[in-house]
Design a protein around this motif. Structure first.
Motif, PDB file in Angstrom:
ATOM      1  N   LYS A   6     -23.268 -12.689   0.066  1.00 30.00           N
ATOM      2  CA  LYS A   6     -21.910 -12.384  -0.392  1.00 30.00           C
ATOM      3  C   LYS A   6     -21.072 -13.653  -0.355  1.00 30.00           C
ATOM      4  N   CYS A   7     -20.132 -13.738  -1.292  1.00 30.56           N
ATOM      5  CA  CYS A   7     -19.232 -14.884  -1.332  1.00 30.56           C
ATOM      6  C   CYS A   7     -18.183 -14.727  -0.239  1.00 30.56           C
ATOM      7  N   ARG A   8     -18.029 -15.750   0.558  1.00 32.15           N
ATOM      8  CA  ARG A   8     -17.062 -15.725   1.651  1.00 32.15           C
ATOM      9  C   ARG A   8     -15.629 -15.760   1.155  1.00 32.15           C
ATOM     10  N   HIS A   9     -15.413 -16.148  -0.100  1.00 32.59           N
ATOM     11  CA  HIS A   9     -14.057 -16.276  -0.618  1.00 32.59           C
ATOM     12  C   HIS A   9     -13.613 -15.055  -1.417  1.00 32.59           C
ATOM     13  N   CYS A  10     -14.430 -14.624  -2.369  1.00 27.86           N
ATOM     14  CA  CYS A  10     -14.017 -13.495  -3.219  1.00 27.86           C
ATOM     15  C   CYS A  10     -14.648 -12.175  -2.801  1.00 27.86           C
ATOM     16  N   GLY A  11     -15.673 -12.214  -1.940  1.00 28.34           N
ATOM     17  CA  GLY A  11     -16.309 -10.995  -1.462  1.00 28.34           C
ATOM     18  C   GLY A  11     -17.349 -10.421  -2.407  1.00 28.34           C
ATOM     19  N   GLY A  12     -17.568 -11.083  -3.533  1.00 25.06           N
ATOM     20  CA  GLY A  12     -18.549 -10.592  -4.503  1.00 25.06           C
ATOM     21  C   GLY A  12     -19.968 -10.771  -4.013  1.00 25.06           C
ATOM     22  N   THR A  13     -20.861  -9.900  -4.472  1.00 21.10           N
ATOM     23  CA  THR A  13     -22.270 -10.006  -4.127  1.00 21.10           C
ATOM     24  C   THR A  13     -22.913 -11.054  -5.026  1.00 21.10           C
ATOM     25  N   ILE A  14     -23.538 -12.038  -4.422  1.00 21.24           N
ATOM     26  CA  ILE A  14     -24.207 -13.109  -5.148  1.00 21.24           C
ATOM     27  C   ILE A  14     -25.635 -12.698  -5.473  1.00 21.24           C
ATOM     28  N   GLY A  15     -26.286 -12.049  -4.536  1.00 18.76           N
ATOM     29  CA  GLY A  15     -27.669 -11.633  -4.728  1.00 18.76           C
ATOM     30  C   GLY A  15     -28.149 -10.772  -3.590  1.00 18.76           C
ATOM     31  N   ARG A  16     -29.299 -10.150  -3.805  1.00 18.49           N
ATOM     32  CA  ARG A  16     -29.872  -9.242  -2.808  1.00 18.49           C
ATOM     33  C   ARG A  16     -31.384  -9.408  -2.834  1.00 18.49           C
ATOM     34  N   LEU A  17     -31.967  -9.539  -1.652  1.00 16.24           N
ATOM     35  CA  LEU A  17     -33.413  -9.576  -1.501  1.00 16.24           C
ATOM     36  C   LEU A  17     -33.840  -8.307  -0.788  1.00 16.24           C
ATOM     37  N   GLU A  18     -34.782  -7.598  -1.374  1.00 15.88           N
ATOM     38  CA  GLU A  18     -35.325  -6.379  -0.767  1.00 15.88           C
ATOM     39  C   GLU A  18     -36.694  -6.732  -0.195  1.00 15.88           C
ATOM     40  N   GLN A  19     -36.725  -7.061   1.084  1.00 22.65           N
ATOM     41  CA  GLN A  19     -37.964  -7.478   1.734  1.00 22.65           C
ATOM     42  C   GLN A  19     -38.146  -6.745   3.058  1.00 22.65           C
ATOM     43  N   GLN A  20     -39.375  -6.433   3.377  1.00 23.85           N
ATOM     44  CA  GLN A  20     -39.667  -5.857   4.682  1.00 23.85           C
ATOM     45  C   GLN A  20     -39.908  -6.949   5.716  1.00 23.85           C
ATOM     46  N   GLN A  50     -26.461  -9.721   6.197  1.00 27.14           N
ATOM     47  CA  GLN A  50     -25.475 -10.187   5.233  1.00 27.14           C
ATOM     48  C   GLN A  50     -25.233 -11.675   5.469  1.00 27.14           C
ATOM     49  N   ILE A  51     -25.373 -12.459   4.405  1.00 29.20           N
ATOM     50  CA  ILE A  51     -25.207 -13.903   4.463  1.00 29.20           C
ATOM     51  C   ILE A  51     -23.926 -14.286   3.735  1.00 29.20           C
ATOM     52  N   GLN A  52     -23.071 -15.032   4.418  1.00 27.40           N
ATOM     53  CA  GLN A  52     -21.851 -15.540   3.804  1.00 27.40           C
ATOM     54  C   GLN A  52     -22.171 -16.863   3.120  1.00 27.40           C
ATOM     55  N   ALA A  53     -21.952 -16.921   1.812  1.00 27.94           N
ATOM     56  CA  ALA A  53     -22.206 -18.126   1.030  1.00 27.94           C
ATOM     57  C   ALA A  53     -21.021 -18.335   0.100  1.00 27.94           C
ATOM     58  N   ILE A  54     -21.219 -19.034  -0.994  1.00 26.00           N
ATOM     59  CA  ILE A  54     -20.144 -19.237  -1.967  1.00 26.00           C
ATOM     60  C   ILE A  54     -20.718 -19.052  -3.369  1.00 26.00           C
ATOM     61  N   CYS A  55     -20.014 -18.296  -4.180  1.00 23.84           N
ATOM     62  CA  CYS A  55     -20.477 -18.047  -5.544  1.00 23.84           C
ATOM     63  C   CYS A  55     -20.099 -19.227  -6.444  1.00 23.84           C
ATOM     64  N   GLU A  56     -20.688 -19.264  -7.632  1.00 23.18           N
ATOM     65  CA  GLU A  56     -20.443 -20.369  -8.557  1.00 23.18           C
ATOM     66  C   GLU A  56     -18.977 -20.462  -8.971  1.00 23.18           C
TER      67      GLU A  56
END
Length: 76
Positions: A6-20, A50-56
């Protein structure tokens, strides 16, 4: 278990990994300091990570307005 970026600034979802099973070294988590891990990685009640990152878009805005780096949130 999902890993949600998730973007730490706008809160939007950047991506999702579905892994066990996840090799955190492949994701680069082993390169983070303990302080960075505490700031960026959060474990939810549902078992997701949940990982805080930054979107483009936010990264581009920061490039045009470097003074925004002083703010925790610059998108209102």
């Amino acid at each position: 278990m999902s890993i949600v970026y998730k973007c730490r600034h706008c809160g939007g979802t950047i991506g999702r990994l579905e892994q066990q099973i996840v090799d955190t070294s492949v994701l680069g988590w082993d390169k983070l300091s303990d302080e960075d891990k505490k700031e960026m990685i959060d474990y939810t009640e549902s078992g997701d990570v949940q990982i805080q990152a930054i979107c483009e878009n936010c990264e581009e805005s920061l490039g045009h307005h470097p003074e925004y780096h002083e703010l925790d949130y610059f998108i209102q």
